[in-house]
Write an enzyme that holds these catalytic residues in place. Structure first.
Site, PDB file in Angstrom:
ATOM      1  N   GLY A 123     -18.732  50.138   1.652  1.00 57.37           N
ATOM      2  CA  GLY A 123     -19.476  50.736   2.757  1.00 57.37           C
ATOM      3  C   GLY A 123     -20.874  51.142   2.361  1.00 57.37           C
ATOM      4  O   GLY A 123     -21.687  50.306   1.963  1.00 57.37           O
ATOM      5  N   THR A 124     -21.161  52.430   2.426  1.00 58.49           N
ATOM      6  CA  THR A 124     -22.524  52.922   2.216  1.00 58.49           C
ATOM      7  C   THR A 124     -22.978  52.865   0.769  1.00 58.49           C
ATOM      8  O   THR A 124     -24.146  53.133   0.477  1.00 58.49           O
ATOM      9  CB  THR A 124     -22.675  54.369   2.727  1.00 58.49           C
ATOM     10  N   LEU A 125     -22.086  52.499  -0.159  1.00 59.73           N
ATOM     11  CA  LEU A 125     -22.464  52.363  -1.568  1.00 59.73           C
ATOM     12  C   LEU A 125     -22.835  50.926  -1.944  1.00 59.73           C
ATOM     13  O   LEU A 125     -23.268  50.674  -3.068  1.00 59.73           O
ATOM     14  CB  LEU A 125     -21.324  52.846  -2.478  1.00 59.73           C
ATOM     15  N   GLU A 162     -17.072  61.160  -1.488  1.00 57.58           N
ATOM     16  CA  GLU A 162     -15.929  60.771  -0.652  1.00 57.58           C
ATOM     17  C   GLU A 162     -15.046  61.961  -0.282  1.00 57.58           C
ATOM     18  O   GLU A 162     -14.022  61.804   0.370  1.00 57.58           O
ATOM     19  CB  GLU A 162     -15.096  59.698  -1.367  1.00 57.58           C
TER      20      GLU A 162
END
Length: 144
Positions: A13-15, A85
């Site tokens: 995802g956002t990483l 997270e």
């Protein structure tokens, strides 16, 4: 408490490269970042980030990247990603669970054990009931 093994991370995802948290958390802290896939899971849209939901025996696949941390960065990176997270071992309020799972490298089809942050059981149940599935399992190609 037994220390966690130093596994690579599977990010989806956002990483991922080009996504907002990549530079903040991973830039300069990794040795290798390579395309990979996580089978037996599907991807759901969340509030600005996705959730991988395990479907054991299922045909779903989540697309992402296998990230190998620099050895000297590993402890700090593991802590930073757990905080990002909102994962704490054994906490019933977790949104994600950090689990060791088999991930497949796209380049050569090699299976690798990696840390994957999957939806915690209560979150997974809610997403299965009324979540928005990301078709194709790739956050980078999601609509909207």
């Amino acid at each position: 408490m037994t220390p966690s093994p130093r596994l690579p991370f599977f990010v989806y995802g956002t990483l991922r490269p080009g996504e907002p948290n990549h530079d903040a958390f991973l830039r300069g802290r990794t040795l290798v970042e390579e395309p990979a896939r996580f089978g037996g899971a599907v991807l759901y849209d969340g509030p600005g980030y996705p959730y991988a939901v395990e479907e054991p025996g299922g045909a779903g696949t989540v697309r992402g990247d296998l990230v190998t941390a620099r050895p000297e960065e590993y402890p700090a990176l593991l802590t930073a990603l757990d905080l990002l997270e909102e994962y704490a071992p054994g906490d019933p309020r977790n949104l994600y669970a950090r689990v060791a799972r088999e991930v497949i490298r796209d380049a050569d089809g090699t299976a690798v054990q990696a840390w994957v942050y999957v939806a915690a059981p209560s979150v997974a149940a809610r997403l299965r009931a009324r979540g928005k599935l990301i078709e194709g399992g790739d956050w980078a190609t999601r609509a909207g």
